[in-house]
Scaffold this motif. Structure first.
Motif, PDB file in Angstrom:
ATOM      1  N   GLY A 221       6.370  -2.541  -8.294  1.00  0.00           N
ATOM      2  CA  GLY A 221       5.570  -0.592  -7.993  1.00  0.00           C
ATOM      3  C   GLY A 221       5.828  -0.176  -9.192  1.00  0.00           C
TER       4      GLY A 221
ATOM      5  N   PHE B  19      -1.354   4.319   7.804  1.00  0.00           N
ATOM      6  CA  PHE B  19      -2.364   3.236   7.835  1.00  0.00           C
ATOM      7  C   PHE B  19      -2.844   4.051   8.982  1.00  0.00           C
ATOM      8  CE2 PHE B  19       1.263   1.280   5.915  1.00  0.00           C
ATOM      9  CZ  PHE B  19       1.030   1.095   4.865  1.00  0.00           C
TER      10      PHE B  19
ATOM     11  N   ARG C   4       0.677  -1.577  -0.123  1.00  0.00           N
ATOM     12  CA  ARG C   4       0.133   0.187   0.307  1.00  0.00           C
ATOM     13  C   ARG C   4       0.845   0.994   0.073  1.00  0.00           C
ATOM     14  NH1 ARG C   4      -5.396  -0.751   2.165  1.00  0.00           N
ATOM     15  NH2 ARG C   4      -5.860   1.278   0.928  1.00  0.00           N
ATOM     16  N   SER C   5       1.820   1.316   0.792  1.00  0.00           N
ATOM     17  CA  SER C   5       2.747   2.834   0.606  1.00  0.00           C
ATOM     18  C   SER C   5       3.419   2.570  -0.551  1.00  0.00           C
ATOM     19  CB  SER C   5       3.844   2.096   1.857  1.00  0.00           C
ATOM     20  OG  SER C   5       5.038   1.665   1.643  1.00  0.00           O
TER      21      SER C   5
ATOM     22  N   THR D 217       4.517   8.112  -0.790  1.00  0.00           N
ATOM     23  CA  THR D 217       5.354   7.025   0.747  1.00  0.00           C
ATOM     24  C   THR D 217       5.838   6.323   0.108  1.00  0.00           C
ATOM     25  OG1 THR D 217       3.481   6.857   1.796  1.00  0.00           O
ATOM     26  CG2 THR D 217       4.294   8.488   1.947  1.00  0.00           C
ATOM     27  N   ALA D 218       6.748   5.755   0.536  1.00  0.00           N
ATOM     28  CA  ALA D 218       7.686   4.306   0.699  1.00  0.00           C
ATOM     29  C   ALA D 218       7.911   4.188   1.919  1.00  0.00           C
ATOM     30  CB  ALA D 218       8.726   4.243  -0.315  1.00  0.00           C
ATOM     31  N   MET D 219       7.136   2.877   2.932  1.00  0.00           N
ATOM     32  CA  MET D 219       7.819   2.521   4.006  1.00  0.00           C
ATOM     33  C   MET D 219       8.746   1.381   3.735  1.00  0.00           C
ATOM     34  SD  MET D 219       5.215   2.689   7.235  1.00  0.00           S
ATOM     35  CE  MET D 219       5.745   2.178   7.748  1.00  0.00           C
TER      36      MET D 219
ATOM     37  N   LYS E 145       2.275   1.054 -12.425  1.00  0.00           N
ATOM     38  CA  LYS E 145       2.103   2.002 -12.783  1.00  0.00           C
ATOM     39  C   LYS E 145       2.083   2.285 -13.889  1.00  0.00           C
ATOM     40  CE  LYS E 145       2.828   4.702  -8.265  1.00  0.00           C
ATOM     41  NZ  LYS E 145       4.267   5.434  -7.587  1.00  0.00           N
TER      42      LYS E 145
ATOM     43  N   PRO F 206      -5.872   7.310   1.179  1.00  0.00           N
ATOM     44  CA  PRO F 206      -5.363   6.241   1.236  1.00  0.00           C
ATOM     45  C   PRO F 206      -3.456   6.214   1.637  1.00  0.00           C
ATOM     46  CG  PRO F 206      -6.485   6.321  -0.927  1.00  0.00           C
ATOM     47  CD  PRO F 206      -6.730   7.587   0.320  1.00  0.00           C
ATOM     48  N   PRO F 207      -3.657   5.131   2.060  1.00  0.00           N
ATOM     49  CA  PRO F 207      -2.172   5.414   1.740  1.00  0.00           C
ATOM     50  C   PRO F 207      -1.241   5.396   0.392  1.00  0.00           C
ATOM     51  CG  PRO F 207      -2.558   3.334   3.618  1.00  0.00           C
ATOM     52  CD  PRO F 207      -3.363   4.098   2.514  1.00  0.00           C
ATOM     53  N   GLN F 208      -1.955   4.452  -0.723  1.00  0.00           N
ATOM     54  CA  GLN F 208      -1.228   4.328  -1.890  1.00  0.00           C
ATOM     55  C   GLN F 208      -1.413   5.574  -2.136  1.00  0.00           C
ATOM     56  OE1 GLN F 208      -4.099   2.356  -0.972  1.00  0.00           O
ATOM     57  NE2 GLN F 208      -6.011   2.449  -2.495  1.00  0.00           N
TER      58      GLN F 208
ATOM     59  N   GLY G 187       2.022   2.036  -3.784  1.00  0.00           N
ATOM     60  CA  GLY G 187       0.757   2.409  -4.501  1.00  0.00           C
ATOM     61  C   GLY G 187       0.522   1.693  -5.325  1.00  0.00           C
ATOM     62  N   PHE G 188       0.646   0.856  -4.269  1.00  0.00           N
ATOM     63  CA  PHE G 188      -0.781  -0.372  -4.681  1.00  0.00           C
ATOM     64  C   PHE G 188      -2.095  -0.280  -3.713  1.00  0.00           C
ATOM     65  CE2 PHE G 188       2.328  -4.201  -6.426  1.00  0.00           C
ATOM     66  CZ  PHE G 188       2.858  -3.969  -5.940  1.00  0.00           C
TER      67      PHE G 188
END
Lengths: 223, 353
Positions: free
Chosen positions: B99, B52, A125-126, B77-79, B103, B71-73, A128-129
């Motif tokens: 990822g 989250f 999710r983070s 950001t990237a975690m 896209k 929402p997170p997507q 971008g999914f």
């Protein structure tokens, strides 16, 4: 060839039994596939962060898991025509088997998904999914590897449950055995043969499930 | 480079306040460490920025754009996680590439960017191109997995990079190396980075700016040097390094504080209890009879125990009823000692309430 010997009735009528055998296989494969797809959708529905969908999933599972398959079968074949919806005997068997077992598939899939660490979802999710893309590419592939053994056992159960379709005159294996029995009264030989034919399907399937299970266990240990 | 701003953000779990109204601005392109003990709210803060956690109130903005409800997507950001959270069913290449594939980046560009990202974390040297295309994460060591996880995060060119205790699962030696790598990478890509950790040394050594948190509140924000040298509370002083904490009694009438059997002059507007803090490595020991010169504070004490800790001998000295630590290069030959601390190294914090 002696005029009559033990098992002759089976050999003589093997083409009829094999006809039923093929229908059993077809019915099993088709309803397994449908229950797999339907069960996966419902299994996912049971855990999505959207309450109405979750409730629907729960109601589905509890309803179909807790009523006898035979009643669902009769409902499809005898009940629905009263409401103007008519299915052939084969279609009735197909759909009731699929819908009934989908409830069990859903439970297995849900358990599989929930065994995947939360970080797997969050990482995706983070990056971008979307929720659905994460399910499809990240969570479900891993969950399926985990639920293959329980699903295998479920499909063995489904295969045996196809025999219920004989009650609505689907010409599957048990039905052909009954036809033959009423014609010849050689009950012992005929149902022994029918039983063996079921074993010809379930034993290899069970062996395959065990094999996959051992493979997965080994992969799980990282070997 | 994106500026991350939190405006009065708060979050509760039932009756537990995980985050009190928190207002914070993070410098664009800098590495900010969020430091605090477990349960201080640092992870809640990070997960709120990631999306989250739905915050109860307040706003989170990236460059002025309100992302609180996204929402997170959709936050760009990237975690990176403590347990790596690589996808075990995909090869190293696919882990980094997915990822971009989603896209709809063209395949040739995906390949170039994936390899660039893996090059950046030095994984191409370790695995080779073939290894990258065939190996799966469970076959890699922890340090290698975390490098891949960093590449996976960097390849999508996020606006904000979020690191959730990324080094905590690694063993000491690897941790040191990956720590340096993160610093080097971050300086190179200049992505606004938030690094959550409970390890004060880690925070001080790699961050441009440190946010110290406790009990759901931001206690102090500053550069590593500021935080270390000028802690503004007993909590920060104690949390950062081997500090000694004594309890003293302030007296407004004669502008002193009584602590450990002595009186120090101390400008105070408050009355009552206060904490007196000094670092173990800024104190020294002298014999009971020794003459001590200069602007120093001298406590009388008794050495109870001496431990060799590698870089120094750590003496546990009883001052009155309280125990303090003093580090010195040589073991003290005396039992009854003077604990000598330069006056400017002694910090005094009135206790609230």
């Amino acid at each position: 060839m002696p005029p009559d010997y033990v098992g002759k009735v089976v050999i003589d009528n093997l083409p009829l039994l094999l006809e039923g055998f093929w229908i059993t296989i077809w019915l099993s494969i088709l309803s397994s596939l449908i229950s797999l797809v339907l069960g996966t959708v419902i299994g996912v529905a049971r855990i999505v962060p959207f309450r109405p969908l979750r409730s629907f999933g729960t109601v589905y599972v509890e309803f179909f898991r807790n009523t006898p398959l035979l009643i669902q079968l009769f409902f499809f074949y005898h009940g629905l025509p009263r409401a103007g919806i008519t299915f052939s005997a084969f279609e009735s068997a197909l759909w009731s088997l699929a819908i009934y077992h989908a409830a069990y598939v859903a439970e297995a899939v849900r358990a599989g998904i929930q065994s995947i660490h939360r970080g797997q979802m969050e990482a995706a999710r983070s990056l971008g999914f979307s929720y659905l893309a994460t399910m499809r590419y990240i969570i479900l592939p891993q969950a399926f590897a985990i639920v293959i053994p329980p699903l295998g056992n479920l499909f063995i159960a489904l295969l045996k449950n196809t025999s219920l379709a004989s009650t609505i005159a689907v010409a599957e294996l048990l039905y052909q055995g009954e036809v033959l029995d009423s014609r010849t009264f050689r009950t012992f030989e005929i149902f022994t043969a029918v039983g063996i034919l079921y074993l010809c399907l379930t034993l290899p399937l069970g062996g395959f499930v065990n094999l996959v299970e051992r493979r997965l266990a080994r992969a799980g240990r990282g070997a | 480079m994106v500026k991350v701003a939190l405006d009065n953000v708060s979050k509760s779990y039932g009756k537990v306040r995980a985050l009190h109204e928190t207002t914070l601005e993070l410098e664009p392109g800098a590495l900010t460490a969020i430091l605090g003990p477990s349960g201080c709210g640092k992870t809640t803060l990070l997960r709120s920025i990631a999306g989250f956690i739905k915050v109860d109130s307040g706003r989170i903005c990236f460059d002025g754009r309100d992302v609180t409800e996204l929402p997170p997507q959709e936050r760009d950001t990237a975690m990176v996680f403590q347990n790596y959270a690589l996808w075990p069913h995909m090869t190293v290449f696919d882990n980094v590439a997915y990822g971009l594939k989603l896209k709809k980046v063209p395949a040739s560009e995906v390949r170039r960017r994936v390899m660039d990202a893996l090059e950046l974390v030095e994984m191409v040297d370790i695995l080779g191109v073939e290894g990258i295309e065939s190996r799966k994460p469970p076959e890699l060591s922890g340090g290698q997995q975390q490098r891949v996880a960093l590449a996976r995060a960097l390849v999508v060119q996020p606006k904000v990079l979020l690191l959730d205790e990324p080094l905590s699962n690694l063993d000491a030696k690897v941790r040191q190396r990956v720590r340096v790598e993160i610093r080097r990478l971050q300086k190179r890509v200049r992505i606004t980075t938030i690094h959550v950790t409970h390890d004060q040394e880690e925070a001080l050594s790699i961050a441009d700016s440190v946010v110290v948190m406790d009990k759901g509140k931001v206690i102090q924000v500053g550069s590593p040097q500021e935080i270390y040298r000028r802690p503004q509370s007993a909590f920060v002083a104690e949390f950062l390094g081997s500090s000694n904490v004594l309890t003293g009694q302030l007296c407004r009438a004669d502008q002193t504080i009584s602590v450990g059997g002595i009186k120090l002059s101390c400008a105070t507007a408050a009355e009552g209890k206060a904490t007196v803090v000094f670092r173990a490595d800024e104190a020294r020991l002298a014999g009971e009879e020794a003459q001590v010169q200069g602007n120093v504070v001298v406590f009388q004490g008794e050495v109870e125990e001496t431990l060799f800790v590698g870089s120094a001998f750590r003496h546990f000295v009883k001052i009155g009823t309280e125990l303090v630590m003093v580090d010195s290069p040589e073991s003290s030959p005396f039992r009854r000692v003077k604990v000598v601390v330069p006056r400017e190294k002694v910090q005094i914090y009135p206790l609230e309430g």
